[in-house]
Structures are given as C-alpha cells and as structure tokens.
Design an enzyme around this catalytic site. Structure first.
Site, PDB file in Angstrom:
ATOM      1  N   ASP A   1      -9.737   6.284  -2.696  1.00  0.00           N
ATOM      2  CA  ASP A   1      -8.344   6.193  -3.483  1.00  0.00           C
ATOM      3  C   ASP A   1      -8.507   7.120  -4.936  1.00  0.00           C
ATOM      4  O   ASP A   1      -9.872   6.789  -4.968  1.00  0.00           O
ATOM      5  CB  ASP A   1      -7.246   4.582  -3.664  1.00  0.00           C
ATOM      6  CG  ASP A   1      -7.420   4.134  -4.532  1.00  0.00           C
ATOM      7  OD1 ASP A   1      -9.322   3.908  -5.263  1.00  0.00           O
ATOM      8  OD2 ASP A   1      -6.787   3.128  -5.875  1.00  0.00           O
TER       9      ASP A   1
ATOM     10  N   TYR B   1      -6.238   6.854   4.272  1.00  0.00           N
ATOM     11  CA  TYR B   1      -6.865   5.584   3.466  1.00  0.00           C
ATOM     12  C   TYR B   1      -5.409   4.577   3.741  1.00  0.00           C
ATOM     13  O   TYR B   1      -5.745   3.699   3.778  1.00  0.00           O
ATOM     14  CB  TYR B   1      -5.796   6.406   2.403  1.00  0.00           C
ATOM     15  CG  TYR B   1      -5.957   5.253   1.009  1.00  0.00           C
ATOM     16  CD1 TYR B   1      -6.832   5.023   0.733  1.00  0.00           C
ATOM     17  CD2 TYR B   1      -4.027   4.909   0.598  1.00  0.00           C
ATOM     18  CE1 TYR B   1      -6.634   3.792  -0.441  1.00  0.00           C
ATOM     19  CE2 TYR B   1      -4.472   3.048   0.128  1.00  0.00           C
ATOM     20  CZ  TYR B   1      -5.683   2.899  -1.005  1.00  0.00           C
ATOM     21  OH  TYR B   1      -5.454   2.171  -0.948  1.00  0.00           O
TER      22      TYR B   1
ATOM     23  N   CYS C   1     -24.394   3.782 -15.460  1.00  0.00           N
ATOM     24  CA  CYS C   1     -23.391   4.237 -15.417  1.00  0.00           C
ATOM     25  C   CYS C   1     -23.956   5.804 -15.941  1.00  0.00           C
ATOM     26  O   CYS C   1     -24.614   6.533 -17.388  1.00  0.00           O
ATOM     27  CB  CYS C   1     -22.297   4.518 -16.883  1.00  0.00           C
ATOM     28  SG  CYS C   1     -21.100   5.510 -15.963  1.00  0.00           S
TER      29      CYS C   1
ATOM     30  N   CYS D   1     -15.123   1.779 -21.287  1.00  0.00           N
ATOM     31  CA  CYS D   1     -16.689   1.205 -21.416  1.00  0.00           C
ATOM     32  C   CYS D   1     -17.346  -0.223 -21.584  1.00  0.00           C
ATOM     33  O   CYS D   1     -17.788  -0.320 -20.869  1.00  0.00           O
ATOM     34  CB  CYS D   1     -17.353   2.808 -21.671  1.00  0.00           C
ATOM     35  SG  CYS D   1     -16.782   4.499 -20.867  1.00  0.00           S
TER      36      CYS D   1
ATOM     37  N   GLU E   1       0.420  -1.101  -0.019  1.00  0.00           N
ATOM     38  CA  GLU E   1       0.037  -0.016  -0.118  1.00  0.00           C
ATOM     39  C   GLU E   1       0.601   1.127  -0.125  1.00  0.00           C
ATOM     40  O   GLU E   1       0.740   2.011  -0.950  1.00  0.00           O
ATOM     41  CB  GLU E   1      -0.771   0.228   1.145  1.00  0.00           C
ATOM     42  CG  GLU E   1      -2.217  -1.356   0.883  1.00  0.00           C
ATOM     43  CD  GLU E   1      -2.481  -0.783   0.174  1.00  0.00           C
ATOM     44  OE1 GLU E   1      -2.945   0.528  -0.743  1.00  0.00           O
ATOM     45  OE2 GLU E   1      -3.669  -1.623  -0.459  1.00  0.00           O
TER      46      GLU E   1
ATOM     47  N   CYS F   1     -12.001   1.584 -15.836  1.00  0.00           N
ATOM     48  CA  CYS F   1     -12.396   2.935 -15.841  1.00  0.00           C
ATOM     49  C   CYS F   1     -11.065   3.905 -15.482  1.00  0.00           C
ATOM     50  O   CYS F   1     -11.577   4.618 -14.600  1.00  0.00           O
ATOM     51  CB  CYS F   1     -13.764   3.165 -14.894  1.00  0.00           C
ATOM     52  SG  CYS F   1     -14.990   4.771 -14.527  1.00  0.00           S
TER      53      CYS F   1
ATOM     54  N   CYS G   1     -17.332  -2.281 -18.964  1.00  0.00           N
ATOM     55  CA  CYS G   1     -17.280  -2.436 -17.898  1.00  0.00           C
ATOM     56  C   CYS G   1     -19.056  -3.003 -17.725  1.00  0.00           C
ATOM     57  O   CYS G   1     -19.754  -2.941 -18.148  1.00  0.00           O
ATOM     58  CB  CYS G   1     -18.003  -1.122 -17.983  1.00  0.00           C
ATOM     59  SG  CYS G   1     -18.523  -0.273 -15.949  1.00  0.00           S
TER      60      CYS G   1
END
Length: 314
Positions: A141, A123, A212, A203, A40, A196, A206
C-alpha cells in the site's frame, strides 16, 4: 541485499511493531475474515480514525456476509455514512452477495479466489489472504511503498503510481516463512502510517534509522510535488452533500428539491445546524453542477430515479 541484512531489517521492524502496534479491532485474532475484508475496503484512502466507528456499526449490524447480502444495496450506502467514495459500499454489498451465493457464506482464503469477488483488486486480495488467512503474500500500500522508497532506494517518496520495480523490491524483501511474512506486511504498513509519514516523518523513532538510505543521503527533497485533492466547490463535494440528503431521507426525495439553485440560508455550508438539504443548498452550486452530480450518482448506481423522486438503490 544480503540475507543477513534482510534478517536484521525483519527483526527490527517486526520487533518495533510488536511493541508499538495500535490496538485495532481488525487485528484482533478473533476478528473474522469478513471483518478484515470490510476493514480493508473501508481503509482505502480513508484514515483509521474515521473508519473505526463505521466499521463497528457495520460489524454489529452485518457480522456475516449473508446478513449484508440480504439487505438492499441502498442500506449499505446509507450505513457508509461520510467515509467517502461510496461506490465502495456497493462493491462490498456485491462481494457479500457473491460470498453468500458462490462460496457458501465464507470469505475465500486464497489470493486467486478473492480476486473473483466484485470490487476486490490485487492489493485487497493480497491483504485479506495475508491478514485473514496467514498466507505469504506481497502486500503493497502507500505506507509500505513510502518505507521501501526511503529505506532502500533513498527517495523521499515512492513513484506517483505503483511500478513493476516497486513490486519486485517488495517481493525481494518479503520473509520466506508465512507467519513472518504476515508480520512484516503489518509492521511495515504501521511504520509508514505512524513514523515514516509523508509530510513529517519522526525519524528519531524509527527502528531502522541507521539503515535508511534516504537519511544517509541527507534527506533529499521529493523528486515531484504531491498534488492534494481539491474538495471545496468540486463535483465530489456536491455529490457528497447530495448523498447525505438521500441517506437521511426515509423515502424518495423530489428531484426538484435536489436541483434547486442556490438559496441564501444565512449560514455557511459547514454549519452543523443545517439539515442535509440545507447544507446542499448552502454550497451555492450552479444548476449545471447539481445536475451533473445527480447524473453521476444515477450512473454509478448510488441512486435511483422513479416517478416519486430520487432514492438510494433498492
């Protein structure tokens, strides 16, 4: 949002992730909480492809926090390589020391306890609590914010900085069950990273295209123009080149060598045949910029100055 609509979003995005997730070592069920914390920190503002080899090297050398804490902080900086923002290496070293001294060598398992570690913010604490310990935490994030912006609010991009409204939206979308919440965090993050995307969203791939809001609005342009970070000729570039010299050196480097003015080496700075010192000089940075870069490294604790010269922190 109606509960049934949320359940459909959860099912579609989590289902997509189950079939399409990248095979990353920190997602392995056998990966330790320490390995997840390291990942991370390394992944902040750094692509996965650059992190992978360095993460493997770190985990082989320092499989537990105590192993890293036992070495000088300069070794963490040296092993950081060219990941960028090397102060992250110092923070990881300090976190490893705190984990060893305060937490018995075990990464804390709650958001609140993780926040007490040096360099760990909201975070990172939420991500480690979620991905390492299976806790229901709201992880937000850049990738997640972008998916939320397009899918729910109809904006091409999220706000330029995290807002309270974005956090409320993320909280409202989080599934109630711990395991599903963990999966949702990982799934939306992966969707933002792989489909995305900021510049060229795919798209047609997706799983929630029909839901969307951005697509339904006709894919409007962003409400601001993102500013890319300059690199060539900046203090960051000079600092990075100076750090490369210190990482390679086995001992102190004479200050005068680092601050030597432009030298005509007959090759561009990007030439891989150049030594780190040659690459630094090939930048043709003015004297005041070299001095400013060195002063910044000393101030940030990334280098130390002694009578023998400049070196990584001991």
């Amino acid at each position: 949002m109606e509960p049934e609509h949320k359940r459909k979003l959860h099912a579609r995005i989590n289902g997509w992730f189950a079939e399409n997730a990248r095979d990353l070592p920190w997602r392995d069920p056998e990966c330790s909480p320490w390995g997840i914390l390291v990942s991370e920190v390394m992944l902040q503002q750094t692509p996965v492809v650059r992190v992978l080899p360095v993460w493997h090297e770190w985990m082989e050398r320092w499989p537990e926090p105590a192993a890293l804490a036992a070495e000088p902080s300069g070794e963490a900086v040296r092993a950081w390589g060219r990941l960028g923002y090397p102060r992250r290496a110092l923070r990881l070293h300090a976190a490893a020391a705190a984990i060893t001294e305060v937490h018995g060598g075990k990464v804390p398992d709650t958001h609140a306890a993780l926040l007490t570690l040096p360099g760990v913010g909201d975070y990172t604490a939420a991500a480690v609590a979620s991905f390492a310990f299976g806790r229901r935490e709201t992880v937000v994030d850049t990738n997640i914010r972008r998916v939320h912006a397009r899918l729910i609010t109809g904006n091409a991009l999220p706000s330029q900085s995290l807002t309270a409204a974005e956090m409320r939206l993320a909280d409202s979308l989080l599934p109630d069950a711990d395991a599903e919440a963990v999966a949702w965090n990982a799934s939306v993050m992966e969707l933002g990273a792989m489909v995305c995307t900021a510049r060229s969203p795919r798209c047609e791939e997706c799983p929630v295209l029909s839901n969307c809001a951005w697509v339904q609005a006709g894919r409007p342009e962003p409400h601001y123009i993102p500013k890319g970070q300059a690199w060539h000729g900046t203090d960051r570039q000079v600092r990075g080149a100076m750090m490369a010299v210190l990482r390679q050196a086995e001992g102190p480097v004479l200050r005068e060598l680092l601050l030597t003015g432009p030298v005509d080496l007959g090759a561009p700075a990007a030439d891989s045949s150049l030594s780190p010192l040659g690459a630094l000089h090939a930048l043709s940075a003015p004297q005041e910029q070299l001095e400013r870069a060195l002063a910044g490294l000393l101030r940030d604790g990334l280098a130390e100055l002694s009578d023998a010269g400049v070196r990584l922190p001991a």
